[in-house]
Design a protein around this motif. Structure first.
Motif, PDB file in Angstrom:
ATOM      1  N   GLU A 193      61.149  34.743  37.441  1.00 48.14           N
ATOM      2  CA  GLU A 193      60.152  32.652  37.225  1.00 48.14           C
ATOM      3  C   GLU A 193      59.502  32.943  39.252  1.00 48.14           C
ATOM      4  O   GLU A 193      58.757  31.979  38.714  1.00 48.14           O
ATOM      5  N   SER A 194      60.200  33.219  39.754  1.00 55.30           N
ATOM      6  CA  SER A 194      59.813  32.783  41.308  1.00 55.30           C
ATOM      7  C   SER A 194      58.617  33.529  41.275  1.00 55.30           C
ATOM      8  O   SER A 194      57.130  33.635  41.956  1.00 55.30           O
ATOM      9  N   LEU A 195      58.758  34.313  40.950  1.00 54.23           N
ATOM     10  CA  LEU A 195      57.429  35.926  40.550  1.00 54.23           C
ATOM     11  C   LEU A 195      56.187  35.634  40.199  1.00 54.23           C
ATOM     12  O   LEU A 195      55.222  35.388  40.509  1.00 54.23           O
ATOM     13  N   VAL A 196      56.268  35.275  38.723  1.00 56.12           N
ATOM     14  CA  VAL A 196      55.366  34.559  37.583  1.00 56.12           C
ATOM     15  C   VAL A 196      54.525  32.803  39.123  1.00 56.12           C
ATOM     16  O   VAL A 196      52.990  33.171  38.783  1.00 56.12           O
ATOM     17  N   HIS A 197      55.115  32.252  39.541  1.00 59.74           N
ATOM     18  CA  HIS A 197      54.819  31.211  40.062  1.00 59.74           C
ATOM     19  C   HIS A 197      53.971  32.109  41.723  1.00 59.74           C
ATOM     20  O   HIS A 197      53.346  31.350  42.056  1.00 59.74           O
ATOM     21  N   ALA A 198      54.999  33.046  42.378  1.00 57.21           N
ATOM     22  CA  ALA A 198      54.222  33.009  43.106  1.00 57.21           C
ATOM     23  C   ALA A 198      52.624  34.174  43.116  1.00 57.21           C
ATOM     24  O   ALA A 198      51.840  34.024  44.541  1.00 57.21           O
ATOM     25  N   LEU A 205      49.461  43.619  39.249  1.00 57.80           N
ATOM     26  CA  LEU A 205      49.437  44.900  40.263  1.00 57.80           C
ATOM     27  C   LEU A 205      49.846  43.548  41.320  1.00 57.80           C
ATOM     28  O   LEU A 205      51.104  43.855  42.793  1.00 57.80           O
ATOM     29  N   ALA A 206      49.133  41.926  41.672  1.00 58.66           N
ATOM     30  CA  ALA A 206      50.059  40.890  42.225  1.00 58.66           C
ATOM     31  C   ALA A 206      51.338  41.022  42.220  1.00 58.66           C
ATOM     32  O   ALA A 206      52.050  40.935  43.074  1.00 58.66           O
ATOM     33  N   GLY A 207      51.873  40.707  41.086  1.00 67.20           N
ATOM     34  CA  GLY A 207      53.020  40.687  40.681  1.00 67.20           C
ATOM     35  C   GLY A 207      54.322  41.654  41.463  1.00 67.20           C
ATOM     36  O   GLY A 207      55.080  41.888  42.263  1.00 67.20           O
ATOM     37  N   ALA A 208      53.496  43.471  40.935  1.00 67.63           N
ATOM     38  CA  ALA A 208      54.464  44.693  41.905  1.00 67.63           C
ATOM     39  C   ALA A 208      54.487  44.602  42.992  1.00 67.63           C
ATOM     40  O   ALA A 208      54.879  44.710  43.999  1.00 67.63           O
ATOM     41  N   VAL A 209      53.067  44.557  43.965  1.00 69.54           N
ATOM     42  CA  VAL A 209      53.754  43.812  45.243  1.00 69.54           C
ATOM     43  C   VAL A 209      54.214  42.638  46.162  1.00 69.54           C
ATOM     44  O   VAL A 209      54.927  43.419  46.764  1.00 69.54           O
ATOM     45  N   MET A 210      54.244  42.020  45.653  1.00 66.68           N
ATOM     46  CA  MET A 210      55.330  40.737  45.677  1.00 66.68           C
ATOM     47  C   MET A 210      56.481  40.835  45.782  1.00 66.68           C
ATOM     48  O   MET A 210      56.964  41.246  46.106  1.00 66.68           O
ATOM     49  N   ALA A 211      56.777  41.437  44.786  1.00 68.95           N
ATOM     50  CA  ALA A 211      58.427  42.239  44.217  1.00 68.95           C
ATOM     51  C   ALA A 211      58.569  43.517  45.292  1.00 68.95           C
ATOM     52  O   ALA A 211      59.515  43.106  45.514  1.00 68.95           O
ATOM     53  N   SER A 212      57.656  44.188  45.591  1.00 68.95           N
ATOM     54  CA  SER A 212      57.830  45.361  46.915  1.00 68.95           C
ATOM     55  C   SER A 212      57.774  44.785  47.589  1.00 68.95           C
ATOM     56  O   SER A 212      59.321  45.199  48.203  1.00 68.95           O
ATOM     57  N   LEU A 213      57.383  43.754  47.863  1.00 69.53           N
ATOM     58  CA  LEU A 213      57.704  43.490  49.884  1.00 69.53           C
ATOM     59  C   LEU A 213      58.500  42.889  50.028  1.00 69.53           C
ATOM     60  O   LEU A 213      59.367  42.680  50.735  1.00 69.53           O
ATOM     61  N   TYR A 214      58.947  41.642  48.011  1.00 71.38           N
ATOM     62  CA  TYR A 214      60.494  40.528  48.874  1.00 71.38           C
ATOM     63  C   TYR A 214      61.306  41.658  49.315  1.00 71.38           C
ATOM     64  O   TYR A 214      62.330  41.356  49.955  1.00 71.38           O
ATOM     65  N   ARG A 215      61.501  43.441  48.311  1.00 75.07           N
ATOM     66  CA  ARG A 215      62.144  43.648  48.326  1.00 75.07           C
ATOM     67  C   ARG A 215      62.902  44.926  49.640  1.00 75.07           C
ATOM     68  O   ARG A 215      63.486  44.872  49.630  1.00 75.07           O
ATOM     69  N   LEU A 236      49.486  32.926  45.355  1.00 77.66           N
ATOM     70  CA  LEU A 236      48.705  34.344  45.588  1.00 77.66           C
ATOM     71  C   LEU A 236      47.292  34.248  45.443  1.00 77.66           C
ATOM     72  O   LEU A 236      46.205  34.418  45.468  1.00 77.66           O
ATOM     73  N   GLU A 237      47.256  33.746  43.749  1.00 77.47           N
ATOM     74  CA  GLU A 237      45.377  33.623  43.120  1.00 77.47           C
ATOM     75  C   GLU A 237      44.965  33.043  43.757  1.00 77.47           C
ATOM     76  O   GLU A 237      43.652  32.702  44.343  1.00 77.47           O
ATOM     77  N   GLN A 238      45.900  31.561  44.099  1.00 82.55           N
ATOM     78  CA  GLN A 238      45.054  30.379  44.772  1.00 82.55           C
ATOM     79  C   GLN A 238      44.600  30.660  45.490  1.00 82.55           C
ATOM     80  O   GLN A 238      43.931  30.386  46.480  1.00 82.55           O
ATOM     81  N   ARG A 239      45.938  31.615  46.605  1.00 82.76           N
ATOM     82  CA  ARG A 239      45.180  31.573  48.218  1.00 82.76           C
ATOM     83  C   ARG A 239      44.027  32.965  48.555  1.00 82.76           C
ATOM     84  O   ARG A 239      43.350  32.554  49.299  1.00 82.76           O
ATOM     85  N   LEU A 240      44.138  33.659  46.952  1.00 85.73           N
ATOM     86  CA  LEU A 240      42.649  34.288  47.371  1.00 85.73           C
ATOM     87  C   LEU A 240      41.538  34.027  46.738  1.00 85.73           C
ATOM     88  O   LEU A 240      40.510  34.929  47.374  1.00 85.73           O
ATOM     89  N   LEU A 295      45.873  42.318  49.278  1.00 89.38           N
ATOM     90  CA  LEU A 295      47.314  42.801  49.698  1.00 89.38           C
ATOM     91  C   LEU A 295      47.857  42.198  50.933  1.00 89.38           C
ATOM     92  O   LEU A 295      48.752  41.903  51.374  1.00 89.38           O
ATOM     93  N   LYS A 296      46.761  42.380  51.721  1.00 90.17           N
ATOM     94  CA  LYS A 296      47.051  40.779  53.040  1.00 90.17           C
ATOM     95  C   LYS A 296      47.461  39.190  52.473  1.00 90.17           C
ATOM     96  O   LYS A 296      47.659  38.864  53.129  1.00 90.17           O
ATOM     97  N   ALA A 297      46.528  38.900  51.252  1.00 90.17           N
ATOM     98  CA  ALA A 297      47.365  37.654  51.156  1.00 90.17           C
ATOM     99  C   ALA A 297      48.853  37.855  50.119  1.00 90.17           C
ATOM    100  O   ALA A 297      49.683  36.516  50.652  1.00 90.17           O
ATOM    101  N   ALA A 298      49.163  38.622  49.757  1.00 89.83           N
ATOM    102  CA  ALA A 298      50.864  38.809  49.851  1.00 89.83           C
ATOM    103  C   ALA A 298      51.567  39.126  50.588  1.00 89.83           C
ATOM    104  O   ALA A 298      52.131  38.386  50.903  1.00 89.83           O
ATOM    105  N   PHE A 299      50.667  40.009  52.111  1.00 90.88           N
ATOM    106  CA  PHE A 299      51.895  39.975  53.771  1.00 90.88           C
ATOM    107  C   PHE A 299      52.085  38.360  53.775  1.00 90.88           C
ATOM    108  O   PHE A 299      52.821  37.755  53.784  1.00 90.88           O
ATOM    109  N   ILE A 300      51.221  37.462  53.521  1.00 90.44           N
ATOM    110  CA  ILE A 300      51.326  36.232  53.712  1.00 90.44           C
ATOM    111  C   ILE A 300      52.169  35.045  53.295  1.00 90.44           C
ATOM    112  O   ILE A 300      52.600  34.217  52.752  1.00 90.44           O
ATOM    113  N   CYS A 301      51.555  35.385  51.722  1.00 94.41           N
ATOM    114  CA  CYS A 301      52.845  34.427  50.920  1.00 94.41           C
ATOM    115  C   CYS A 301      53.663  34.969  50.658  1.00 94.41           C
ATOM    116  O   CYS A 301      54.474  33.562  50.449  1.00 94.41           O
ATOM    117  N   THR A 302      54.210  35.925  50.713  1.00 99.86           N
ATOM    118  CA  THR A 302      55.188  36.082  50.779  1.00 99.86           C
ATOM    119  C   THR A 302      55.975  35.633  52.582  1.00 99.86           C
ATOM    120  O   THR A 302      57.955  35.821  52.331  1.00 99.86           O
TER     121      THR A 302
END
Length: 966
Positions: free
Chosen positions: A753-758, A734-744, A762-766, A684-691
């Protein structure tokens, strides 16, 4: 001591080294063949000895009783994989023959046999009539090929003769007792006495001097009683290595017969800058050819390091030439000559001597009938001004004067250094005659006969080895910079074994720091880890494991910041402190794999450019954004989506714990462990940073950032209805779901397509790594195939697979999920698979090809709505999965699959980890209850459950609501 008891069950192979050879200073046994063996565990030159050892061990000797095999090494021998020798009721001695033409037999030995396959006689260089008698129905004759087998009994009798005079003089015991040495022939003194048509008188009398006659009579008494049988191997071939240069060149440029286990190639263990200049029908082995080196068909170069521009015409054999020879060769077109550089030792002085002969010259023909450099001697004398007195002493009889004893080759000069030009002038004397002739006459020269005993074989083998690893370093550069799928592991093993690891490490450092490409640099660091691992020689603990020792932190920091050259240099400096023991070497190897993962992350993060985020309405404070995703089922192609495989090979993939933990982050400091996968809330921390909702690192405090941009903070709840380690892609989805909700929630809109790459980003940053198939499966609806090309930047493209009407419902009726109750986590598995991929083990490369092609076949089967074909693809996929990383399924899962086998079209474990859910495609629809009964009656399964599933046709949903949906 070799006694009768030792021989009883012994299997002994004696390889006869043979005599000197004019075309290889190390003899016929160590003549290199133009062969590369891609499957060999270590990379090495293949000598005739290696070939014969392989033929004997894995072909001819298979199935033979205990005893002694004797094999000559002065021939090229090819034998089919099953030679079909009959050992039933065998006694005595058996000779091996190969079929040959009657014309070839005129210069060789052939066996005359009776109807029972027993040898009557051995005919050597026989008349046409004698050879005709030996012919079989197809007109071929059984050639003597230098291979004999003695049963234990026969070997014991032969051995007993070594203490009986005069045969004791064949051993050093006899010589040391003062007996004059005696030389015997294996075939004409030992084997021949057992031939049926031979009489004692004839055998003993034809022995030459009294000593040999006496020896023959001892051998007759010892061996005559043993039957001598023959096995002629159909479709085998035999090529005696003669003293003719024409024959030798032909044997190295012609492909061996179909029976051979060897495959000759134009360039073997060589680096050639311009391979297009080598004509078909030429051969280059253990060479480094720089610049433009043109080689005509019918010519061979071995053990040379040459610099172009050079032109080598047809009919040439070059060996042992160093870069210093190139200037002399550049103005000298060669045709039909043999040019060799030799290491010579004269007492304590080591020097290089060059010999030059013509392809058509004969070593032993008298001067009046022979040629030198393919022209009659008289013509040669006329062209060069050389006289017979320069080459032979006055007392050498004219009939004895020949090329073998002609003192042609300069060895030392009183005041000048000698080089290749001191023999090359003999080819074009007119231009340089008087000056060169005087210099040649002033030099101390030797004949080939005089040079032979002075050849320094140790220096020659050392030079070949040094050249082998020099071209090996070029191969390392070529393979890495050219992104080739060749394995460097066999070369690595050889370099470590032969003490050339430092040279290899230096080359890898250089490639890593200068490639300018994160993907290539990462593979180079993986190769360094492999060298260090090999140096530990199987000791020092597990290769997979942690890589965060503080000593390496500074180098890692440089790599993270993008300073690859500086990072590689610092790694190399640190490495020197970790070379003294296996345990340290293995730990250093793990840190190099850690460094490689940093670069893989940077390579994969190139996919960022495919993330586009636009503006959307910011939901009011106090509102909730709920994102719900389905799970993914990988029908084929898993692993091919995993970096670095996905961007180096190209990929194609088809396809809940109750614990509650609360975590509150009030400061930026609380986010700093986002890249440690096991830290609480890391994803979740990585998701806040990546978004980019939170800027990290930043001078601006967290509270200020959030208030400025959003007027408040964020509360995130995540949950999964699937157990941990299910194999259904939950963490990436789950990472995709978290990023989709954070973006929104942050008032942004991102395409699927952007979410797939996001998620990839994220998993590389993690730092967990991971591929793209999970998020493709969970974010995009329906049945689809994802693909990525073998290139950077990494881009994933998804194609929805159109299936026939009602086929989705058919799948729903036939697909079942079986929870195995076993979790086999993919923790170190990923490290092992990536290591094997970087080593480019041929099995892994083939498997990656197979995973991708199977995914495409599965997609085709789905388009056709063919359940049977889909099932076949699932079974194949499971085999590929096992050979990629798992090695096999847990025992209980194996039992489960065996029990279900008769009722399903195909089955496979979901995901990479080898546990979690098994999915099955049943032959009949609605089989949930039936399969439950079958498994309930199967022993040793433990805690399983069966679930029906539905293909999701909507993908993930995003909903903004006023109250907490939970």
């Amino acid at each position: 001591v070799v006694t009768a008891d030792v021989l009883r069950d012994a299997r002994i192979l004696i390889l006869h080294m043979g005599r000197d050879f004019s075309f290889d200073d190390c003899g016929r046994a160590f003549t290199c063949l133009p062969v590369q063996e891609p499957g060999a565990p270590a990379e090495a030159l293949v000598c005739n000895l290696d070939s014969l050892l392989g033929t004997m061990t894995h072909r001819l000797c298979v199935g033979s009783p205990p005893g002694v095999w004797v094999c000559s090494t002065d021939m090229l021998l090819t034998v089919p994989s099953t030679p079909g020798i009959d050992w039933d009721g065998f006694q005595g001695v058996k000779v091996i023959a190969v079929p040959g033409s009657q014309a070839y037999a005129r210069n060789h030995g052939v066996y005359l046999t009776d109807d029972q396959g027993l040898v009557r006689n051995i005919i050597y260089k026989g008349t046409e009539a004698q050879i005709q008698k030996c012919a079989g129905p197809d007109g071929t004759v059984p050639l003597v090929c230098g291979v004999v087998f003695f049963s234990s009994d026969a070997a014991e009798q032969l051995l007993a003769t070594h203490v009986i005079p005069p045969l004791d003089a064949c051993t050093y015991m006899g010589l040391d007792s003062g007996a004059p040495p005696i030389q015997l022939s294996l075939f004409f003194d030992i084997v021949l006495c057992m031939a049926g048509a031979m009489t004692e008188e004839e055998f003993v009398k034809s022995g030459g001097d009294a000593t040999v006659r006496s020896a023959r009579s001892v051998l007759w008494a010892a061996l005559r009683a043993f039957p001598l049988s023959m096995a002629c191997i159909p479709s085998a071939s035999y090529d005696y290595m003669t003293t003719s240069a024409t024959d030798h060149i032909r044997s190295l440029t012609l492909l061996p017969g179909s029976a051979s286990h060897l495959r000759f190639c134009k360039t073997a263990h060589s680096h050639v800058d311009q391979p297009c200049l080598l004509e078909d029908g030429s051969s280059v082995t253990n060479c480094l050819l720089e610049g433009a080196v043109r080689l005509a068909a019918g010519s061979v170069i071995q053990h040379c390091h040459l610099q172009g521009p050079l032109e080598i015409g047809p009919g040439c054999l070059l060996s042992g030439l160093t870069p210093g020879c190139s200037p002399a060769l550049q103005g000298c077109p060669l045709r039909n000559v043999v040019l060799q550089g030799h290491h010579v030792r004269l007492h304590n002085l080591s020097c290089r001597v060059f010999t030059l002969t013509g392809r058509l010259d004969d070593w032993q023909s008298p001067v009046d009938e022979a040629t030198y450099l393919n022209v009659p001697w008289v013509e040669f004398f006329h062209q060069t001004g050389i006289r017979e007195g320069d080459l032979w002493d006055a007392e050498t009889p004219r009939r004895s004067r020949c090329l073998l004893n002609a003192r042609l080759f300069p060895v030392l000069h009183a005041c000048e250094a000698l080089g290749l030009e001191d023999v090359l002038w003999l080819l074009a004397p007119a231009a340089v005659a008087s000056e060169r002739l005087a210099r040649w006459r002033a030099a101390w020269r030797m004949s080939w006969q005089e040079l032979l005993p002075c050849l320094d074989r140790e220096a020659e083998l050392g030079a070949r080895r040094a050249l082998f690893f020099l071209q090996g370093q070029r191969k390392v550069r070529r393979v890495l910079l050219g992104r080739q799928d060749s394995s460097l592991l066999p070369l690595t093993r050889s370099a470590v074994h032969e003490g050339y690891h430092e040279a290899m490490l230096g080359t890898l450092d250089e490639v890593a720091s200068t490639a300018g490409d994160a993907g290539i640099a990462a593979r180079a660091l993986a190769c360094i880890a492999e060298v260090l691992g090999c140096m530990a020689r199987g000791e020092g603990g597990l290769r997979s494991g942690p890589a965060a020792n503080r000593e390496w932190a500074s180098a890692f920091g440089r790599l993270e910041s993008g300073d690859v050259a500086g990072g590689v240099q610092e790694l190399a400096t640190e490495r020197q402190k970790w070379m003294s023991s296996p345990a340290l070497l293995v730990r250093a190897a793990r840190h190099y794999e850690g460094a490689e993962q940093i670069l893989v992350r940077q390579a994969v993060m190139s996919s960022c450019q495919f993330i586009t985020v636009g503006p959307a309405e910011l939901p009011p404070l106090g509102h909730w954004v709920q994102v719900v995703c389905p799970a993914r089922l990988d029908l084929s192609g898993g692993w091919s989506d995993t970096p670095p495989i996905t961007y180096e090979h190209g990929g194609a993939g088809g396809g809940g714990a109750k614990a509650v933990e609360e975590l509150v982050c009030r400061e930026l400091e609380h986010l700093k462990d986002y890249c440690q996968p096991h830290a609480p809330g890391a994803l979740l921390k990585a998701a806040f940073i990546c978004t980019q909702i939170v800027q990290f690192p930043s001078q601006k405090p967290l509270r200020e950032q959030l208030m400025e941009s959003f007027g408040g903070g964020f509360e995130v709840h995540t949950w999964s209805k699937l157990p941990h380690g299910s194999g259904l892609g939950t963490s990436s989805i789950l990472a995709g779901a978290v990023m989709a909700s954070l973006y929104r929630a942050a008032g942004k809109a991102a395409s699927t397509e952007s979410l797939v790459h996001a998620v990839l980003h994220l998993e590389q940053r993690l730092t967990t790594g991971g591929g793209w198939q999970d998020q493709v499966g969970g974010l995009i609806p329906g049945i689809k195939i994802g693909r990525s090309k073998a290139q950077l930047p990494l881009r994933v493209e998804v194609e929805k697979i159109p299936v026939p009407d009602d086929f989705t419902q058919t799948l729903n009726n036939h697909l079942l999920l079986v929870y195995t109750g076993k979790t086999r986590l993919a923790r170190n598995l990923l490290q092992d698979v990536v290591r094997n991929w970087y080593a480019r083990l041929p099995s892994i490369v083939q498997n990656a090809d197979a995973l991708v092609s199977n995914a495409e076949e599965c997609a085709q089967a789905l388009r056709q709505g063919n359940l049977l074909l889909v099932g076949e693809c699932l079974d194949r996929y499971w085999q590929h999965e096992k050979s990629t990383g798992l090695g096999g399924e847990p025992v209980a899962v194996g039992r489960m699959m065996d029990a279900l086998q008769p009722y399903v079209y195909g089955q496979c474990l979901a995901g990479a980890g080898g546990g979690g859910f098994l999915y099955v495609l049943t032959k009949a629809p609605w089989q949930k209850e039936a399969l439950h009964q079958i498994l309930a009656q199967t022993e040793g399964l433990g805690n399983f459950s069966i679930h029906s599933i539905e293909v999701d046709t909507d993908g993930f949903s995003v909903e903004v609501m006023e109250c907490n949906p939970k």
